[in-house]
Design an enzyme around this catalytic site. Structure first.
Site, PDB file in Angstrom:
ATOM      1  N   ARG A 152       0.852  -1.190   0.000  1.00  0.00           N
ATOM      2  CA  ARG A 152       0.000   0.000   0.000  1.00  0.00           C
ATOM      3  C   ARG A 152       0.887   1.239   0.000  1.00  0.00           C
ATOM      4  O   ARG A 152       2.053   1.197   0.415  1.00  0.00           O
ATOM      5  CB  ARG A 152      -0.907   0.008   1.228  1.00  0.00           C
ATOM      6  CG  ARG A 152      -1.833  -1.208   1.337  1.00  0.00           C
ATOM      7  CD  ARG A 152      -2.663  -1.121   2.610  1.00  0.00           C
ATOM      8  NE  ARG A 152      -3.559  -2.247   2.763  1.00  0.00           N
ATOM      9  CZ  ARG A 152      -3.252  -3.371   3.413  1.00  0.00           C
ATOM     10  NH1 ARG A 152      -2.058  -3.496   3.962  1.00  0.00           N
ATOM     11  NH2 ARG A 152      -4.131  -4.355   3.518  1.00  0.00           N
ATOM     12  N   LYS A 177      -2.248  -1.627   7.196  1.00  0.00           N
ATOM     13  CA  LYS A 177      -3.651  -1.389   7.541  1.00  0.00           C
ATOM     14  C   LYS A 177      -4.138  -2.408   8.568  1.00  0.00           C
ATOM     15  O   LYS A 177      -4.970  -2.095   9.415  1.00  0.00           O
ATOM     16  CB  LYS A 177      -4.497  -1.463   6.273  1.00  0.00           C
ATOM     17  CG  LYS A 177      -5.937  -1.047   6.439  1.00  0.00           C
ATOM     18  CD  LYS A 177      -6.653  -1.046   5.108  1.00  0.00           C
ATOM     19  CE  LYS A 177      -8.100  -0.613   5.246  1.00  0.00           C
ATOM     20  NZ  LYS A 177      -8.804  -0.630   3.935  1.00  0.00           N
ATOM     21  N   HIS A 248      -3.338   1.915  -5.896  1.00  0.00           N
ATOM     22  CA  HIS A 248      -4.028   0.629  -5.751  1.00  0.00           C
ATOM     23  C   HIS A 248      -4.180  -0.085  -7.088  1.00  0.00           C
ATOM     24  O   HIS A 248      -4.419  -1.301  -7.106  1.00  0.00           O
ATOM     25  CB  HIS A 248      -5.394   0.835  -5.099  1.00  0.00           C
ATOM     26  CG  HIS A 248      -5.431   0.402  -3.668  1.00  0.00           C
ATOM     27  ND1 HIS A 248      -4.566   0.912  -2.716  1.00  0.00           N
ATOM     28  CD2 HIS A 248      -6.185  -0.520  -3.018  1.00  0.00           C
ATOM     29  CE1 HIS A 248      -4.821   0.350  -1.544  1.00  0.00           C
ATOM     30  NE2 HIS A 248      -5.787  -0.528  -1.703  1.00  0.00           N
ATOM     31  N   ARG A 251      -1.449  -2.586  -7.088  1.00  0.00           N
ATOM     32  CA  ARG A 251      -1.732  -3.646  -6.117  1.00  0.00           C
ATOM     33  C   ARG A 251      -2.767  -4.625  -6.673  1.00  0.00           C
ATOM     34  O   ARG A 251      -2.605  -5.842  -6.574  1.00  0.00           O
ATOM     35  CB  ARG A 251      -2.228  -3.002  -4.825  1.00  0.00           C
ATOM     36  CG  ARG A 251      -2.534  -3.955  -3.679  1.00  0.00           C
ATOM     37  CD  ARG A 251      -2.904  -3.128  -2.461  1.00  0.00           C
ATOM     38  NE  ARG A 251      -3.460  -3.918  -1.385  1.00  0.00           N
ATOM     39  CZ  ARG A 251      -2.728  -4.505  -0.452  1.00  0.00           C
ATOM     40  NH1 ARG A 251      -1.429  -4.415  -0.471  1.00  0.00           N
ATOM     41  NH2 ARG A 251      -3.309  -5.201   0.526  1.00  0.00           N
ATOM     42  N   HIS A 274      -3.562  -8.927   4.058  1.00  0.00           N
ATOM     43  CA  HIS A 274      -4.969  -8.954   4.433  1.00  0.00           C
ATOM     44  C   HIS A 274      -5.139  -9.730   5.737  1.00  0.00           C
ATOM     45  O   HIS A 274      -4.581 -10.826   5.897  1.00  0.00           O
ATOM     46  CB  HIS A 274      -5.815  -9.610   3.339  1.00  0.00           C
ATOM     47  CG  HIS A 274      -5.971  -8.766   2.120  1.00  0.00           C
ATOM     48  ND1 HIS A 274      -6.345  -9.269   0.886  1.00  0.00           N
ATOM     49  CD2 HIS A 274      -5.791  -7.428   1.933  1.00  0.00           C
ATOM     50  CE1 HIS A 274      -6.396  -8.290   0.005  1.00  0.00           C
ATOM     51  NE2 HIS A 274      -6.074  -7.169   0.618  1.00  0.00           N
ATOM     52  N   TYR A 283     -10.604 -11.182  -5.623  1.00  0.00           N
ATOM     53  CA  TYR A 283      -9.727 -11.337  -6.783  1.00  0.00           C
ATOM     54  C   TYR A 283      -9.977 -12.640  -7.526  1.00  0.00           C
ATOM     55  O   TYR A 283      -9.485 -12.813  -8.634  1.00  0.00           O
ATOM     56  CB  TYR A 283      -8.261 -11.269  -6.336  1.00  0.00           C
ATOM     57  CG  TYR A 283      -7.867  -9.910  -5.823  1.00  0.00           C
ATOM     58  CD1 TYR A 283      -7.721  -8.830  -6.684  1.00  0.00           C
ATOM     59  CD2 TYR A 283      -7.669  -9.692  -4.464  1.00  0.00           C
ATOM     60  CE1 TYR A 283      -7.375  -7.579  -6.204  1.00  0.00           C
ATOM     61  CE2 TYR A 283      -7.316  -8.447  -3.977  1.00  0.00           C
ATOM     62  CZ  TYR A 283      -7.178  -7.389  -4.859  1.00  0.00           C
ATOM     63  OH  TYR A 283      -6.839  -6.151  -4.392  1.00  0.00           O
TER      64      TYR A 283
END
Length: 314
Positions: A152, A177, A248, A251, A274, A283
């Site tokens: 990120r 995150k 993003h 990513r 994640h 995805y």
């Protein structure tokens, strides 16, 4: 003497000390609630938050919602409004739970398909900077962090020199995150780009952050916005037709490549940082080759085929 500023300062301090929000999230709350307070002061002549009602909240949302078409903006608006209304009740400024009057923004789970570009365009993007200059060396290393590691923007900005393990060819991501530290392997190509930038392009300063400004004042990058500018700039330089612009995009493109290469979802989640595999499941919709194997035939087509077969038999 400014009641709006006084209220915002107290609310932001609550978000910082009580709820533990990150500075970026606090800034979002500050902007959205600031607009709400300014609107209320203009329409009523004073804040008078103790007289706030559910109808007042609804009336403001009906005005604010159409100002932007972004679904993310509307979700942020309703989220910040609920948070602020809970804060008013926390401080006993209002007695009723007005947060329950804020409607939810309808969005089907996993309804969107991540927008991405082919990985060959990612490679073209990485090769776009002019590495004969310090700026080019820095920007190429940044694009590798985004496009080849899937970091990120905030994670790239927070990288420090001490996070790189040259002997093991690894990099440690501490600011994420999910608030979980992870270690990612570095290819020889990425190591070479980082070494070239640190030795030949990075200014000599007291800062330990990895990526710095190349012009005075020589200090760390201001934030994620700097990386958005870098990505957008080289998308234009490379002549890439991108469905969207921003960090993003890279990513999403890496995650799409990994899915199409049949990398296990758990491994992709670990690479992207994640906290839940469910976040990575979106995805799986971009793997059209494997989705064709589970697609059901269209009912109308089957009916037509059966009718044609019966007519031939007759």
């Amino acid at each position: 003497d400014d009641p709006i500023r006084t209220m915002l300062d107290a609310y932001c301090e609550h978000l910082r000390s009580i709820r533990g929000l990150a500075p970026k999230s606090i800034g979002l709350h500050n902007r959205i609630i600031g607009e709400f307070l300014e609107h209320r002061a203009e329409t009523r002549g004073a804040l008078a938050l103790e007289k706030l009602t559910g109808k007042d909240v609804h009336d403001y949302l009906l005005i604010a919602m159409p100002t932007r078409n972004s679904l993310d903006w509307r979700k942020s608006l309703t989220h910040c409004m609920r948070s602020f209304l809970r804060y008013l009740r926390w401080e006993r400024i209002v007695e009723n739970d007005l947060a329950r009057t804020v409607p939810a923004v309808l969005q089907w789970k996993l309804a969107d398909v991540p927008r991405h570009i082919p990985f060959c365009d990612i490679e073209k993007l990485i090769d776009a900077p002019d590495t004969s200059t310090g700026i080019g060396k820095r920007d190429r290393a940044i694009l590798m962090m985004l496009g080849m590691l899937g970091l990120r923007a905030g994670e790239v900005v927070a990288l420090r020199l001490d996070d790189i393990d040259w002997r093991l060819m690894q990099i440690r991501i501490t600011e994420g995150k999910s608030k979980r530290e992870r270690v990612l392997p570095l290819s020889s190509e990425i190591c070479a780009a980082l070494y070239d930038y640190i030795k030949n392009g990075r200014p000599q300063t007291r800062y330990r952050e990895l990526f710095l400004r190349t012009r005075a004042p020589l200090k760390p990058l201001a934030g994620s916005g700097s990386l958005v500018y870098i990505v957008c700039r080289y998308i234009q330089v490379a002549g890439i037709d991108a469905p969207k612009k921003g960090t993003h995009l890279l990513r999403h493109s890496l995650a799409t490549k990994l899915v199409n290469s049949e990398v296990p979802i758990k491994d992709i989640a670990d690479i992207l940082g994640h906290a839940s595999v469910q976040t990575t499941m979106i995805y799986t919709k971009v793997d059209t080759r494997r989705l064709k194997n589970v697609a059901m035939p269209f009912p109308g087509e089957c009916a037509c085929d059966e009718r044609t077969t019966s007519e031939r038999s007759a």
